[in-house]
Scaffold this motif. Structure first.
Motif, PDB file in Angstrom:
ATOM      1  N   GLY A  17       0.820  -1.207   0.000  1.00 39.35           N
ATOM      2  CA  GLY A  17       0.000   0.000   0.000  1.00 39.35           C
ATOM      3  C   GLY A  17       0.855   1.258   0.000  1.00 39.35           C
ATOM      4  O   GLY A  17       0.561   2.226  -0.708  1.00 39.35           O
ATOM      5  N   ALA A  18       1.920   1.248   0.797  1.00 42.63           N
ATOM      6  CA  ALA A  18       2.812   2.412   0.865  1.00 42.63           C
ATOM      7  C   ALA A  18       3.476   2.673  -0.477  1.00 42.63           C
ATOM      8  O   ALA A  18       3.637   3.834  -0.888  1.00 42.63           O
ATOM      9  N   ALA A  19       3.850   1.614  -1.173  1.00 49.16           N
ATOM     10  CA  ALA A  19       4.438   1.787  -2.503  1.00 49.16           C
ATOM     11  C   ALA A  19       3.431   2.439  -3.450  1.00 49.16           C
ATOM     12  O   ALA A  19       3.770   3.365  -4.197  1.00 49.16           O
ATOM     13  N   ALA A  20       2.186   1.971  -3.404  1.00 49.36           N
ATOM     14  CA  ALA A  20       1.141   2.575  -4.243  1.00 49.36           C
ATOM     15  C   ALA A  20       0.917   4.036  -3.862  1.00 49.36           C
ATOM     16  O   ALA A  20       0.749   4.897  -4.741  1.00 49.36           O
ATOM     17  N   GLY A  21       0.936   4.331  -2.560  1.00 51.12           N
ATOM     18  CA  GLY A  21       0.759   5.708  -2.106  1.00 51.12           C
ATOM     19  C   GLY A  21       1.900   6.613  -2.547  1.00 51.12           C
ATOM     20  O   GLY A  21       1.668   7.748  -2.974  1.00 51.12           O
ATOM     21  N   ALA A  22       3.131   6.107  -2.473  1.00 54.05           N
ATOM     22  CA  ALA A  22       4.290   6.908  -2.885  1.00 54.05           C
ATOM     23  C   ALA A  22       4.251   7.187  -4.387  1.00 54.05           C
ATOM     24  O   ALA A  22       4.555   8.301  -4.833  1.00 54.05           O
ATOM     25  N   LEU A  23       3.869   6.183  -5.162  1.00 56.49           N
ATOM     26  CA  LEU A  23       3.747   6.397  -6.607  1.00 56.49           C
ATOM     27  C   LEU A  23       2.638   7.401  -6.921  1.00 56.49           C
ATOM     28  O   LEU A  23       2.779   8.238  -7.820  1.00 56.49           O
ATOM     29  N   ALA A  27       3.030  11.021  -8.839  1.00 59.60           N
ATOM     30  CA  ALA A  27       2.195  11.409  -9.984  1.00 59.60           C
ATOM     31  C   ALA A  27       1.415  12.694  -9.684  1.00 59.60           C
ATOM     32  O   ALA A  27       1.310  13.571 -10.539  1.00 59.60           O
ATOM     33  N   THR A  28       0.893  12.804  -8.473  1.00 57.81           N
ATOM     34  CA  THR A  28       0.143  14.004  -8.095  1.00 57.81           C
ATOM     35  C   THR A  28       1.055  15.226  -8.075  1.00 57.81           C
ATOM     36  O   THR A  28       0.674  16.303  -8.551  1.00 57.81           O
ATOM     37  N   THR A  29       2.254  15.066  -7.549  1.00 61.39           N
ATOM     38  CA  THR A  29       3.225  16.171  -7.529  1.00 61.39           C
ATOM     39  C   THR A  29       3.541  16.635  -8.942  1.00 61.39           C
ATOM     40  O   THR A  29       3.546  17.839  -9.223  1.00 61.39           O
ATOM     41  N   LYS A  30       3.792  15.698  -9.849  1.00 65.60           N
ATOM     42  CA  LYS A  30       4.086  16.064 -11.237  1.00 65.60           C
ATOM     43  C   LYS A  30       2.902  16.791 -11.872  1.00 65.60           C
ATOM     44  O   LYS A  30       3.080  17.783 -12.567  1.00 65.60           O
ATOM     45  N   TRP A  31       1.689  16.300 -11.615  1.00 65.75           N
ATOM     46  CA  TRP A  31       0.497  16.913 -12.203  1.00 65.75           C
ATOM     47  C   TRP A  31       0.279  18.328 -11.660  1.00 65.75           C
ATOM     48  O   TRP A  31       0.060  19.265 -12.434  1.00 65.75           O
ATOM     49  N   VAL A  32       0.363  18.489 -10.343  1.00 70.06           N
ATOM     50  CA  VAL A  32       0.115  19.802  -9.733  1.00 70.06           C
ATOM     51  C   VAL A  32       1.193  20.804 -10.136  1.00 70.06           C
ATOM     52  O   VAL A  32       0.887  21.941 -10.508  1.00 70.06           O
ATOM     53  N   THR A  33       2.456  20.415 -10.072  1.00 69.67           N
ATOM     54  CA  THR A  33       3.522  21.357 -10.446  1.00 69.67           C
ATOM     55  C   THR A  33       3.477  21.678 -11.938  1.00 69.67           C
ATOM     56  O   THR A  33       3.852  22.772 -12.341  1.00 69.67           O
ATOM     57  N   GLY A  34       3.005  20.743 -12.750  1.00 63.09           N
ATOM     58  CA  GLY A  34       2.833  21.013 -14.178  1.00 63.09           C
ATOM     59  C   GLY A  34       1.762  22.066 -14.437  1.00 63.09           C
ATOM     60  O   GLY A  34       1.848  22.833 -15.383  1.00 63.09           O
ATOM     61  N   GLY A  51      -5.094  13.622   1.673  1.00 63.98           N
ATOM     62  CA  GLY A  51      -4.814  12.494   2.563  1.00 63.98           C
ATOM     63  C   GLY A  51      -5.521  12.630   3.902  1.00 63.98           C
ATOM     64  O   GLY A  51      -6.028  11.642   4.450  1.00 63.98           O
ATOM     65  N   SER A  52      -5.586  13.837   4.438  1.00 65.37           N
ATOM     66  CA  SER A  52      -6.286  14.070   5.708  1.00 65.37           C
ATOM     67  C   SER A  52      -7.771  13.769   5.573  1.00 65.37           C
ATOM     68  O   SER A  52      -8.372  13.122   6.439  1.00 65.37           O
ATOM     69  N   LEU A  53      -8.368  14.223   4.480  1.00 64.04           N
ATOM     70  CA  LEU A  53      -9.779  13.963   4.229  1.00 64.04           C
ATOM     71  C   LEU A  53     -10.040  12.462   4.103  1.00 64.04           C
ATOM     72  O   LEU A  53     -10.956  11.919   4.732  1.00 64.04           O
ATOM     73  N   LEU A  54      -9.221  11.785   3.321  1.00 64.27           N
ATOM     74  CA  LEU A  54      -9.421  10.354   3.095  1.00 64.27           C
ATOM     75  C   LEU A  54      -9.180   9.532   4.364  1.00 64.27           C
ATOM     76  O   LEU A  54      -9.901   8.564   4.621  1.00 64.27           O
ATOM     77  N   GLY A  74      -0.762   2.041   4.934  1.00 62.69           N
ATOM     78  CA  GLY A  74      -0.039   1.830   3.690  1.00 62.69           C
ATOM     79  C   GLY A  74      -0.202   2.950   2.683  1.00 62.69           C
ATOM     80  O   GLY A  74       0.664   3.819   2.554  1.00 62.69           O
ATOM     81  N   VAL A  75      -1.327   2.950   1.993  1.00 59.25           N
ATOM     82  CA  VAL A  75      -1.524   3.892   0.878  1.00 59.25           C
ATOM     83  C   VAL A  75      -1.438   5.344   1.345  1.00 59.25           C
ATOM     84  O   VAL A  75      -0.652   6.135   0.803  1.00 59.25           O
ATOM     85  N   LEU A  76      -2.221   5.712   2.354  1.00 55.81           N
ATOM     86  CA  LEU A  76      -2.215   7.117   2.779  1.00 55.81           C
ATOM     87  C   LEU A  76      -0.935   7.492   3.510  1.00 55.81           C
ATOM     88  O   LEU A  76      -0.490   8.633   3.437  1.00 55.81           O
TER      89      LEU A  76
END
Length: 128
Positions: A17-23, A27-34, A51-54, A74-76
Motif C-alpha cells: 500500500g505504501a508503494a502505491a501511495g508513494a507512486l 504522480a500528483t506532484t508532477k500533475w500539480v507542479t505542471g 490524505g487528511s480527508l481520506l 499503507g496507501v495514505l
C-alpha cells in the motif's frame, strides 16, 4: 496461520500500500507542479489535505483492521508527507518569504485538521 505470519502478512500489505501511495504522491506532484508550478508548495498541500480527508473518511467508516492497515497505514501513509511539508516550510522561512510560510503552515495544519474532521463526519454517516 499464527500471530507472527499474520503480522508479517499485514506488514507486507502495508508495504505494498505504501508503494502505491508513494507512486500516487509522485504522480500528483508532477500533475500539480505542471499546472501551477513550484514557486509555492501547492503539490504537498494538495496531497496532505486530500490524505487528511481520506484518512478521516476511512476512520469514520470503520472498515476493519485489514482495510485500515492497507489503506490508512499503507496507501495514505505513503501518499502524505509530513517531512516534505516541514522541509518546504523551512525553505520558505530561509528565503524570508514569511507570509508564504505562514499561509502554507496555516493552510496545511488548519486545513488538514478541518478536512480530517469532515472526513470523519462523512465516514460516520456512511457507517451508521
Amino acid at each position: 496461520m499464527g500471530p507472527t505470519s499474520g503480522g508479517t502478512l499485514m506488514a507486507a500489505l502495508a508495504g505494498l500500500g505504501a508503494a502505491a501511495g508513494a507512486l500516487s504522491r509522485y504522480a500528483t506532484t508532477k500533475w500539480v507542479t505542471g499546472r501551477w508550478g513550484n514557486r509555492w508548495p501547492f503539490a504537498t498541500l494538495v496531497i496532505n489535505l486530500l490524505g487528511s480527508l481520506l484518512l478521516g473518511l476511512l476512520t469514520g467508516w470503520h472498515w476493519g483492521t485489514w482495510p485500515t492497515v492497507i489503506l490508512g497505514t499503507g496507501v495514505l501513509g505513503g501518499f502524505t508527507t509530513y517531512s516534505t511539508f516541514s522541509h518546504e516550510l523551512v525553505m520558505l522561512l530561509d528565503q524570508r518569504r514569511y507570509g508564504a510560510a505562514l499561509g502554507y503552515g496555516l493552510a496545511s495544519v488548519g486545513g488538514g485538521l478541518l478536512l480530517a474532521a469532515l472526513g470523519l463526519f462523512v465516514g460516520l454517516r456512511f457507517a451508521g
